[in-house]
Motif scaffolding. Structure first.
Motif, PDB file in Angstrom:
ATOM      1  N   GLU A 202     -35.918 -77.368  -3.243  1.00 10.30           N
ATOM      2  CA  GLU A 202     -35.806 -77.277  -4.698  1.00 10.30           C
ATOM      3  C   GLU A 202     -34.534 -77.930  -5.225  1.00 10.30           C
ATOM      4  O   GLU A 202     -34.547 -78.611  -6.251  1.00 10.30           O
ATOM      5  CB  GLU A 202     -35.868 -75.807  -5.118  1.00 10.30           C
ATOM      6  CG  GLU A 202     -35.869 -75.578  -6.619  1.00 10.30           C
ATOM      7  CD  GLU A 202     -34.480 -75.369  -7.180  1.00 10.30           C
ATOM      8  OE1 GLU A 202     -34.299 -75.550  -8.395  1.00 10.30           O
ATOM      9  OE2 GLU A 202     -33.574 -75.038  -6.386  1.00 10.30           O
ATOM     10  N   ARG A 203     -33.426 -77.756  -4.512  1.00 12.22           N
ATOM     11  CA  ARG A 203     -32.178 -78.347  -5.011  1.00 12.22           C
ATOM     12  C   ARG A 203     -32.226 -79.870  -4.969  1.00 12.22           C
ATOM     13  O   ARG A 203     -31.658 -80.543  -5.831  1.00 12.22           O
ATOM     14  CB  ARG A 203     -30.985 -77.828  -4.222  1.00 12.22           C
ATOM     15  CG  ARG A 203     -30.990 -78.136  -2.743  1.00 12.22           C
ATOM     16  CD  ARG A 203     -29.897 -77.347  -2.027  1.00 12.22           C
ATOM     17  NE  ARG A 203     -29.836 -77.650  -0.601  1.00 12.22           N
ATOM     18  CZ  ARG A 203     -29.015 -78.544  -0.070  1.00 12.22           C
ATOM     19  NH1 ARG A 203     -28.186 -79.213  -0.850  1.00 12.22           N
ATOM     20  NH2 ARG A 203     -29.008 -78.769   1.229  1.00 12.22           N
TER      21      ARG A 203
ATOM     22  N   PHE B  86     -41.180 -75.875  -1.351  1.00 10.50           N
ATOM     23  CA  PHE B  86     -40.522 -76.000  -2.649  1.00 10.50           C
ATOM     24  C   PHE B  86     -39.169 -75.291  -2.654  1.00 10.50           C
ATOM     25  O   PHE B  86     -38.172 -75.841  -3.118  1.00 10.50           O
ATOM     26  CB  PHE B  86     -41.410 -75.424  -3.747  1.00 10.50           C
ATOM     27  CG  PHE B  86     -40.762 -75.439  -5.106  1.00 10.50           C
ATOM     28  CD1 PHE B  86     -40.721 -76.604  -5.850  1.00 10.50           C
ATOM     29  CD2 PHE B  86     -40.174 -74.297  -5.628  1.00 10.50           C
ATOM     30  CE1 PHE B  86     -40.114 -76.630  -7.096  1.00 10.50           C
ATOM     31  CE2 PHE B  86     -39.571 -74.312  -6.869  1.00 10.50           C
ATOM     32  CZ  PHE B  86     -39.543 -75.484  -7.603  1.00 10.50           C
ATOM     33  N   LEU B  87     -39.125 -74.059  -2.136  1.00  6.75           N
ATOM     34  CA  LEU B  87     -37.865 -73.318  -2.138  1.00  6.75           C
ATOM     35  C   LEU B  87     -36.818 -73.993  -1.261  1.00  6.75           C
ATOM     36  O   LEU B  87     -35.625 -73.982  -1.573  1.00  6.75           O
ATOM     37  CB  LEU B  87     -38.105 -71.883  -1.668  1.00  6.75           C
ATOM     38  CG  LEU B  87     -38.956 -71.005  -2.596  1.00  6.75           C
ATOM     39  CD1 LEU B  87     -39.171 -69.634  -1.976  1.00  6.75           C
ATOM     40  CD2 LEU B  87     -38.303 -70.872  -3.966  1.00  6.75           C
TER      41      LEU B  87
ATOM     42  N   SER C  79     -37.823 -86.241  -4.908  1.00  8.50           N
ATOM     43  CA  SER C  79     -38.349 -85.253  -5.854  1.00  8.50           C
ATOM     44  C   SER C  79     -39.762 -85.619  -6.298  1.00  8.50           C
ATOM     45  O   SER C  79     -40.633 -84.749  -6.404  1.00  8.50           O
ATOM     46  CB  SER C  79     -37.423 -85.147  -7.064  1.00  8.50           C
ATOM     47  OG  SER C  79     -37.357 -86.369  -7.765  1.00  8.50           O
TER      48      SER C  79
ATOM     49  N   LEU D  87     -42.189 -84.828  -3.433  1.00 13.46           N
ATOM     50  CA  LEU D  87     -42.455 -83.395  -3.334  1.00 13.46           C
ATOM     51  C   LEU D  87     -43.401 -82.942  -4.435  1.00 13.46           C
ATOM     52  O   LEU D  87     -44.338 -82.171  -4.194  1.00 13.46           O
ATOM     53  CB  LEU D  87     -41.136 -82.622  -3.412  1.00 13.46           C
ATOM     54  CG  LEU D  87     -41.240 -81.093  -3.409  1.00 13.46           C
ATOM     55  CD1 LEU D  87     -41.925 -80.608  -2.137  1.00 13.46           C
ATOM     56  CD2 LEU D  87     -39.856 -80.468  -3.545  1.00 13.46           C
ATOM     57  N   TYR D  88     -43.175 -83.428  -5.635  1.00  9.88           N
ATOM     58  CA  TYR D  88     -44.020 -83.041  -6.764  1.00  9.88           C
ATOM     59  C   TYR D  88     -45.455 -83.522  -6.565  1.00  9.88           C
ATOM     60  O   TYR D  88     -46.418 -82.770  -6.778  1.00  9.88           O
ATOM     61  CB  TYR D  88     -43.430 -83.617  -8.047  1.00  9.88           C
ATOM     62  CG  TYR D  88     -44.105 -83.143  -9.305  1.00  9.88           C
ATOM     63  CD1 TYR D  88     -44.019 -81.816  -9.698  1.00  9.88           C
ATOM     64  CD2 TYR D  88     -44.820 -84.026 -10.104  1.00  9.88           C
ATOM     65  CE1 TYR D  88     -44.634 -81.374 -10.853  1.00  9.88           C
ATOM     66  CE2 TYR D  88     -45.439 -83.597 -11.264  1.00  9.88           C
ATOM     67  CZ  TYR D  88     -45.341 -82.266 -11.631  1.00  9.88           C
ATOM     68  OH  TYR D  88     -45.965 -81.836 -12.774  1.00  9.88           O
TER      69      TYR D  88
ATOM     70  N   MET E 266     -35.010 -81.564  -5.336  1.00 11.12           N
ATOM     71  CA  MET E 266     -35.916 -81.935  -6.413  1.00 11.12           C
ATOM     72  C   MET E 266     -35.193 -81.916  -7.752  1.00 11.12           C
ATOM     73  O   MET E 266     -35.330 -82.829  -8.571  1.00 11.12           O
ATOM     74  CB  MET E 266     -37.105 -80.973  -6.446  1.00 11.12           C
ATOM     75  CG  MET E 266     -38.168 -81.345  -7.457  1.00 11.12           C
ATOM     76  SD  MET E 266     -39.614 -80.282  -7.317  1.00 11.12           S
ATOM     77  CE  MET E 266     -40.679 -81.028  -8.563  1.00 11.12           C
ATOM     78  N   THR E 267     -34.393 -80.886  -7.978  1.00  8.49           N
ATOM     79  CA  THR E 267     -33.634 -80.794  -9.226  1.00  8.49           C
ATOM     80  C   THR E 267     -32.635 -81.937  -9.340  1.00  8.49           C
ATOM     81  O   THR E 267     -32.476 -82.548 -10.398  1.00  8.49           O
ATOM     82  CB  THR E 267     -32.898 -79.451  -9.296  1.00  8.49           C
ATOM     83  OG1 THR E 267     -33.848 -78.390  -9.166  1.00  8.49           O
ATOM     84  CG2 THR E 267     -32.152 -79.309 -10.605  1.00  8.49           C
TER      85      THR E 267
END
Length: 406
Positions: free
Chosen positions: A392-393, A388-389, A328, A331-332, A395-396
């Motif tokens: 995203e899971r 990101f899409l 995560s 990615l950020y 990353m969360t």
């Protein structure tokens, strides 16, 4: 407040407001999609919404769908007669007009049916009233923020698919002629061949990857030290990690420019790779130290008791357990580096070394067709949006996995 906590007041009020929101949204969407004239009507939307709000109440503990359907049919008939929540231009096609009316009335009715699920005509409890208001605000928030994101992107994509003559004829027409086939993508092809956008993409990619690697190389040991080791000033350091973000980057722009010019780092990729991690290491360190604190210390202590050094404990135990957080953070940081503009604009002048954002800025000229600028913006936006899409899971999961200790 108690005066409005009656179903026959709450229902019409929320219905009128919701219908106005939906009618405005549908009008904007239909205008952008068809190029025809659609606009919400204030009084028509308020009256139609109030009627649907009353029809969606729950008398006697049960609701009958027949009433909202009947009211919606009357509103549609009124729309066709010229009085409804959505007005259309005189030259608007019949099919487009009916799609707009059905969308406005249908989405209003469906939203109110869900929104007023617990409301009855009489006095409402505080819970029932607040539940209805919260659902209205939630729906409004979804529509508002979705529109803020999608409308500019839609305009950007549609503009990039037009040619110069179409833009000159009507800059506000965002419809496209599908009969052109692959010719719609001419702006993208010209960007790659005439403006060397492939080089910009590659430069942004490897600069972003290097930024991620450098950031992790510094953030991992720093975050681990703050989370696990005991040293003088540890608490102060942990609290001051994000202090750098209290100083706007524009304030530091001139000192950075002067320093890089004096050292010969301006207009070099090496200089960009040096300065980007300065903006990403603090946030990465902050995110990782919170995750490391959530890992059970007993696992690391067991490794130390088995004879592992502190570095081997980090490598063999801590990092494998921290893969979600590392993913995560990576990615950020990648997104920050990919989208960074100010430093690239300030430090890069040679087109052969432009990052993607700096290359797009070079297209903002009266000599470059507007559709090329929009095509460049799409090229810069879509990869990071897909990334990101798609992740995203993960990353969360990485951001929340360390929120509970043990």
């Amino acid at each position: 407040m108690r005066a409005v906590r009656f179903g026959y007041v709450t229902g019409p009020v929320l219905g009128a407001l919701w219908c106005l929101v939906v009618a405005t949204t549908v009008a904007v969407a239909m205008s952008l999609a068809t190029g025809e004239a659609f606009r919400p009507t204030l009084w028509g939307a308020l009256v139609a919404g109030a009627a649907l709000g009353l029809a969606c109440l729950r008398p006697g503990g049960r609701r009958a769908p027949i009433w909202p359907v009947a009211v919606a049919a009357v509103i549609l008939a009124g729309s066709a007669a010229g009085f409804g929540p959505l007005a259309v231009g005189g030259d608007t096609g019949v099919l487009a007009a009916w799609i707009g009316w059905l969308g406005a009335v249908g989405f209003t009715a469906l939203g109110l049916w869900k929104m007023l699920d617990e409301c009855r005509p009489g006095r409402l409890t505080r819970h029932e009233f607040e539940e209805a208001v919260i659902r209205f605000l939630t729906g409004f928030g979804y529509i508002f923020f979705t529109a803020i994101v999608l409308i500019p992107f839609y305009v950007m994509v549609m503009t990039s698919l037009k040619n110069q003559s179409e833009l000159m004829a009507n800059p506000l027409d965002f419809t496209i002629d599908l009969s052109q086939g692959w010719g719609l993508l001419r702006s993208y092809a010209e960007l790659m061949t005439d403006y060397d956008f492939g080089r910009y993409l590659w430069t942004s990619f490897y600069v972003s990857v290097l930024t991620v690697l450098i950031t992790l190389a510094f953030a991992i040991p720093g975050a681990y030290s703050v989370a696990r080791l005991r040293f003088r000033g540890q608490a102060l350091f942990a609290r001051s990690i994000l202090l750098i973000y209290m100083v706007p980057m524009i304030v530091l722009a001139l000192p950075i420019y002067i320093g890089f010019s004096m050292t010969g780092l301006r207009n070099t990729i090496f200089g960009i790779v040096m300065i980007y991690p300065v903006t990403t290491i603090p946030v990465a360190l902050y995110m990782l130290q919170g995750y490391f604190r959530g890992l059970p210390a007993e696992v690391e202590e067991a490794g130390l008791m088995d004879g592992l050094s502190r570095l081997k404990v980090i490598w063999k135990i801590t990092l494998p357990l921290s893969l979600p957080a590392l993913a995560s953070v990576s990615l950020y940081v990648f997104m920050i580096a990919w989208n960074e503009f100010l430093l690239a604009f300030m430090l890069l002048d040679d087109p052969s070394k432009f990052t993607l954002t700096r290359g797009i800025a070079s297209l903002n000229s009266s000599e470059v067709p507007r559709q090329h600028l929009m095509a460049g913006s799409v090229i810069a936006t879509v990869p990071i949006m897909v990334l990101f899409l798609g992740l995203e899971r993960f990353m969360t999961k990485g951001l929340t996995a360390g929120s509970v200790k043990g």
